[in-house]
Design an enzyme around this catalytic site. Structure first.
Site, PDB file in Angstrom:
ATOM      1  N   SER A 134      28.022  49.412  42.510  1.00 23.63           N
ATOM      2  CA  SER A 134      28.616  48.163  42.960  1.00 23.63           C
ATOM      3  C   SER A 134      28.077  47.077  42.044  1.00 23.63           C
ATOM      4  O   SER A 134      28.100  47.212  40.816  1.00 23.63           O
ATOM      5  CB  SER A 134      28.288  47.902  44.431  1.00 23.63           C
ATOM      6  OG  SER A 134      28.835  46.694  44.872  1.00 23.63           O
ATOM      7  N   TYR A 148      37.410  40.828  41.720  1.00 20.39           N
ATOM      8  CA  TYR A 148      36.240  41.666  41.478  1.00 20.39           C
ATOM      9  C   TYR A 148      35.388  41.740  42.739  1.00 20.39           C
ATOM     10  O   TYR A 148      34.951  42.825  43.144  1.00 20.39           O
ATOM     11  CB  TYR A 148      35.439  41.109  40.306  1.00 20.39           C
ATOM     12  CG  TYR A 148      34.294  41.977  39.863  1.00 20.39           C
ATOM     13  CD1 TYR A 148      34.508  43.266  39.377  1.00 20.39           C
ATOM     14  CD2 TYR A 148      32.980  41.511  39.898  1.00 20.39           C
ATOM     15  CE1 TYR A 148      33.448  44.062  38.959  1.00 20.39           C
ATOM     16  CE2 TYR A 148      31.920  42.289  39.480  1.00 20.39           C
ATOM     17  CZ  TYR A 148      32.157  43.572  39.014  1.00 20.39           C
ATOM     18  OH  TYR A 148      31.104  44.355  38.599  1.00 20.39           O
ATOM     19  N   LYS A 152      34.342  45.105  45.109  1.00 18.81           N
ATOM     20  CA  LYS A 152      32.953  45.473  45.358  1.00 18.81           C
ATOM     21  C   LYS A 152      32.586  45.348  46.835  1.00 18.81           C
ATOM     22  O   LYS A 152      31.884  46.211  47.383  1.00 18.81           O
ATOM     23  CB  LYS A 152      32.016  44.626  44.487  1.00 18.81           C
ATOM     24  CG  LYS A 152      32.173  44.888  42.991  1.00 18.81           C
ATOM     25  CD  LYS A 152      32.011  46.361  42.647  1.00 18.81           C
ATOM     26  CE  LYS A 152      32.088  46.630  41.168  1.00 18.81           C
ATOM     27  NZ  LYS A 152      31.993  48.085  40.832  1.00 18.81           N
TER      28      LYS A 152
END
Length: 275
Positions: A134, A148, A152
């Protein structure tokens, strides 16, 4: 103890470093790449200890077959490292639909399908480990990194639930949260949307500077981070999260403390909606 590892994205970055360190210590590795020529040197140096499998995580229909082939090449799977991915930056409105879909398909859906495909092999082996790459962006959120962050945060929620599901089978799950590291991510693992003039005064505008200089203030040593990931497999029980880098620790703790502060004062109003 000699182990067998499946590592995605061994062509560069953390994946490449993990493969190099694991092979150097005598472990066996099945690595996935989009371009097999990127690891021709490792294949030549390590022979049957290193098997190479072509995979693009967006081709989710191939993931299960590649995992089967990797297990067959190694004889079993002990550790699966879901590492492949990239960063997409820009204000949400600046991103086009194709960019949004590709980011989700790679970082989130591809990682989910890889873990799902690996679990039957780990159960058959009587246990094992999953390491999911991650980022500090899995616990924090910054303007200009909304997609993004979405991938994650999404994969962290998935892995935290899966960790509880598979613990009875002796399978540990670790979410790795590195800060910025000198892996070449800024050159090859980073994509930036075309800017919209309307966002010139937005806090998201700073990410357009990544086009020329990459990520600023990179302090993390990627080789040390890779070594820490490998060492975590010897920890029992498996750490659910592995924070790497002082920048990551600072960002993650600040984010968690701010979130707690935001909700602690709502205890009475939250309870007021009880029936």
């Amino acid at each position: 103890m000699t182990r067998t590892w499946l590592v995605t994205g061994v062509g560069s970055g953390f994946g490449r470093l993990l493969a190099e360190q694991l092979l150097a210590r005598g472990d066996r590795v099945a690595g996935t790449v989009r371009r097999p020529d990127a690891v021709a040197d490792l294949r030549a140096a390590h022979g049957d200890a290193f098997s190479v499998h072509r995979l693009d995580l967006t081709d989710t229909g191939r993931i299960r077959g590649v995992v089967v082939d990797a297990a067959a090449a190694l004889g079993r799977l002990d550790v699966v490292v879901s590492n492949a991915g990239y960063g997409l930056f820009g204000a949400a409105e600046e991103l086009n639909d194709a960019q949004v879909t590709h980011q989700l398909d790679t970082n989130l859906l591809g990682s989910i399908q890889l873990v799902r495909a690996a679990l039957p092999h780990l159960r058959a082996a009587g246990g094992g480990r999953v390491l999911q790459l991650s980022s500090s962006a899995g616990q924090t959120a910054w303007p200009g990194s909304s997609l993004y962050n979405a991938t994650k945060w999404g994969i962290e929620g998935f892995c935290e639930a899966v960790a509880a599901e598979v613990a009875p089978f002796g399978i540990g799950v670790t979410i790795v949260e590195p800060g910025a590291a000198r892996t070449g991510f800024g050159a090859t693992g980073l994509r930036v949307a075309e800017p919209l003039d309307a966002y010139d005064s937005s806090p998201a505008a700073y990410v357009h500077g990544f086009r020329d200089g990459g990520l600023p203030g990179v302090i993390g040593d990627p080789a040390r981070m890779a070594a820490a990931m490998i060492a975590s497999v010897d920890q029992s029980p498996a750490p659910l999260r592995l924070v790497l880098g002082s920048d990551s620790w600072a960002a993650v703790t600040a984010s968690l403390e701010a979130r707690l502060e935001q909700v602690r004062g709502q205890r009475a109003t939250a309870g007021a909606t009880d029936g």
